[in-house]
Design a protein around this motif. Sequence first.
Motif, mmCIF file in Angstrom:
data_model
loop_
_atom_site.group_PDB
_atom_site.id
_atom_site.type_symbol
_atom_site.label_atom_id
_atom_site.label_comp_id
_atom_site.label_asym_id
_atom_site.label_seq_id
_atom_site.Cartn_x
_atom_site.Cartn_y
_atom_site.Cartn_z
ATOM 1 N N ILE A 1 21.299 29.656 -60.955
ATOM 2 C CA ILE A 1 22.655 29.322 -60.498
ATOM 3 C C ILE A 1 22.844 29.696 -59.037
ATOM 4 N N ASN A 2 22.344 30.873 -58.647
ATOM 5 C CA ASN A 2 22.544 31.339 -57.275
ATOM 6 C C ASN A 2 21.883 30.412 -56.238
ATOM 7 N N PRO A 3 20.562 30.143 -56.324
ATOM 8 C CA PRO A 3 19.969 29.265 -55.298
ATOM 9 C C PRO A 3 20.483 27.830 -55.362
ATOM 10 N N ALA A 4 20.715 27.309 -56.574
ATOM 11 C CA ALA A 4 21.237 25.944 -56.689
ATOM 12 C C ALA A 4 22.621 25.846 -56.055
ATOM 13 N N ASN A 5 23.424 26.873 -56.263
ATOM 14 C CA ASN A 5 24.748 26.943 -55.672
ATOM 15 C C ASN A 5 24.667 26.931 -54.151
ATOM 16 N N GLN A 6 23.710 27.665 -53.606
ATOM 17 C CA GLN A 6 23.563 27.728 -52.155
ATOM 18 C C GLN A 6 23.054 26.414 -51.568
ATOM 19 N N VAL A 7 22.197 25.699 -52.311
ATOM 20 C CA VAL A 7 21.709 24.405 -51.834
ATOM 21 C C VAL A 7 22.865 23.421 -51.693
ATOM 22 N N VAL A 8 23.727 23.350 -52.718
ATOM 23 C CA VAL A 8 24.881 22.444 -52.646
ATOM 24 C C VAL A 8 25.811 22.859 -51.509
ATOM 25 N N ALA A 9 25.986 24.174 -51.335
ATOM 26 C CA ALA A 9 26.837 24.668 -50.240
ATOM 27 C C ALA A 9 26.289 24.229 -48.888
ATOM 28 N N LYS A 10 24.969 24.295 -48.711
ATOM 29 C CA LYS A 10 24.369 23.892 -47.441
ATOM 30 C C LYS A 10 24.482 22.384 -47.224
ATOM 31 N N MET A 11 24.467 21.616 -48.292
ATOM 32 C CA MET A 11 24.670 20.173 -48.156
ATOM 33 C C MET A 11 26.081 19.886 -47.645
ATOM 34 N N ILE A 12 27.056 20.633 -48.157
ATOM 35 C CA ILE A 12 28.428 20.478 -47.672
ATOM 36 C C ILE A 12 28.517 20.942 -46.219
ATOM 37 N N GLN A 13 27.782 21.998 -45.893
ATOM 38 C CA GLN A 13 27.777 22.482 -44.505
ATOM 39 C C GLN A 13 27.215 21.429 -43.563
ATOM 40 N N ILE A 14 26.176 20.737 -43.982
ATOM 41 C CA ILE A 14 25.616 19.669 -43.155
ATOM 42 C C ILE A 14 26.640 18.560 -42.951
ATOM 43 N N ARG A 15 27.370 18.236 -44.001
ATOM 44 C CA ARG A 15 28.384 17.174 -43.907
ATOM 45 C C ARG A 15 29.508 17.569 -42.949
ATOM 46 N N PHE A 16 29.905 18.844 -42.995
ATOM 47 C CA PHE A 16 30.986 19.329 -42.121
ATOM 48 C C PHE A 16 30.387 20.368 -41.173
ATOM 49 N N TRP A 17 29.558 19.909 -40.277
ATOM 50 C CA TRP A 17 28.778 20.786 -39.406
ATOM 51 C C TRP A 17 29.683 21.689 -38.581
ATOM 52 N N ALA B 1 27.784 20.606 -61.152
ATOM 53 C CA ALA B 1 27.119 20.362 -59.868
ATOM 54 C C ALA B 1 27.123 18.880 -59.529
ATOM 55 N N ILE B 2 26.902 18.023 -60.523
ATOM 56 C CA ILE B 2 26.925 16.572 -60.290
ATOM 57 C C ILE B 2 28.316 16.130 -59.834
ATOM 58 N N ARG B 3 29.350 16.686 -60.455
ATOM 59 C CA ARG B 3 30.720 16.352 -60.036
ATOM 60 C C ARG B 3 30.981 16.832 -58.608
ATOM 61 N N MET B 4 30.441 17.998 -58.271
ATOM 62 C CA MET B 4 30.586 18.507 -56.900
ATOM 63 C C MET B 4 29.918 17.573 -55.898
ATOM 64 N N LEU B 5 28.722 17.102 -56.238
ATOM 65 C CA LEU B 5 27.999 16.203 -55.334
ATOM 66 C C LEU B 5 28.730 14.872 -55.189
ATOM 67 N N LYS B 6 29.347 14.406 -56.250
ATOM 68 C CA LYS B 6 30.146 13.167 -56.157
ATOM 69 C C LYS B 6 31.298 13.360 -55.174
ATOM 70 N N LEU B 7 31.941 14.538 -55.226
ATOM 71 C CA LEU B 7 33.007 14.820 -54.268
ATOM 72 C C LEU B 7 32.475 14.798 -52.842
ATOM 73 N N LEU B 8 31.297 15.380 -52.661
ATOM 74 C CA LEU B 8 30.718 15.478 -51.317
ATOM 75 C C LEU B 8 30.383 14.100 -50.757
ATOM 76 N N TYR B 9 29.701 13.273 -51.546
ATOM 77 C CA TYR B 9 29.281 11.972 -51.036
ATOM 78 C C TYR B 9 30.465 11.013 -50.872
ATOM 79 N N ALA B 10 31.573 11.325 -51.529
ATOM 80 C CA ALA B 10 32.770 10.497 -51.369
ATOM 81 C C ALA B 10 33.624 10.964 -50.194
ATOM 82 N N ALA B 11 33.295 12.147 -49.641
ATOM 83 C CA ALA B 11 34.130 12.730 -48.578
ATOM 84 C C ALA B 11 33.994 11.960 -47.277
#
Length: 309
Positions: free
Chosen positions: A207-223, A299-309
């Motif tokens: 959970i911890n590393p997977a959580n951080q990977v998604v967080a970094k993807m959001i960080q890339i989107r909102f640099w 996590a899949i729902r989170m990624l859907k939010l990210l790619y729709a942002a």
Amino acid sequence: MALYSLTVFMLSCPLTILAAYLWLFASWAQYSWFLVLYHTLVAFTLSSILALFFVLFILYRFFVPQREFHYLNLANAKVHVCLTAYNDEICIGDAAREFKSNPLVNKVIVVENNSKDNTYQAAVKSGADAVITETVKGYGACCMRALAEGAEGLDDDDIVILCEGDMTFSGNDINKFIAYIENCDLVLGTRTTQELRAMRTQMDWLINPANQVVAKMIQIRFWGTRLTDVGCTYRAIRVGAYRRLASRLKVRGNHFSPHMFIEALKMRMRVIEIPVVFQARAGESKGVGSNKIKAARVAIRMLKLLYAA
């Protein structure tokens, strides 16, 4: 562009490594179709990482306006703490009393979400300033109600703190949030700091590393905004920022936490993340907990939010 470049890299890089292994150790290099595939994968991997670098360090620098340092004196700001709860009879009383004991807190509000046990009664006995039942099911629905109740009657420069009432978070960390919200609109907690995390929590080996990977993807989107945790439910927001954000909050499920700060980032709000104490929760988790299948769905729902942002 940065997010999609990163996505292509994350998909093509492991496939390229696998193809290189087959080339070196399985003698697949004798097949012409394999060489074409390998060269294609290498091209995708290299081009995606170059595109990512170009977007973040060249395009972003010239086309995204920079912001100056911001400071708001909050010496006279009122602080309302909103605790969400669902079947938390055994811990909501202790949580409410702990947050209420912090001298910076003016009011503690408990919003419970149709609990089947005596959460409501336990919250009332704790001395919470208000105890409210949100009838719409879902963690996000409970959070939206909590934020609305917390902001009621406050000025724009006052502060609402949102947290779960399961004893995973510390009332002492309010001091950290108040210190940092002088410079921004929304302060997020992060549970990823090992020195502040108990040994037996849901932030385990996966959970911890997977959580951080998604967080970094959001960080890339909102640099420009540093993120390490998408699921921390402990945060503080200035009331004025909340009132601008409120109409955009729609998610009722467990992926409300990233939804809230993604919408704030889309509005170019100042968002920062601070380390907070994270303890083993009292009782059984009603969110993701250590359930890997449920975590994957969220996590899949989170990624859907990210790619729709």
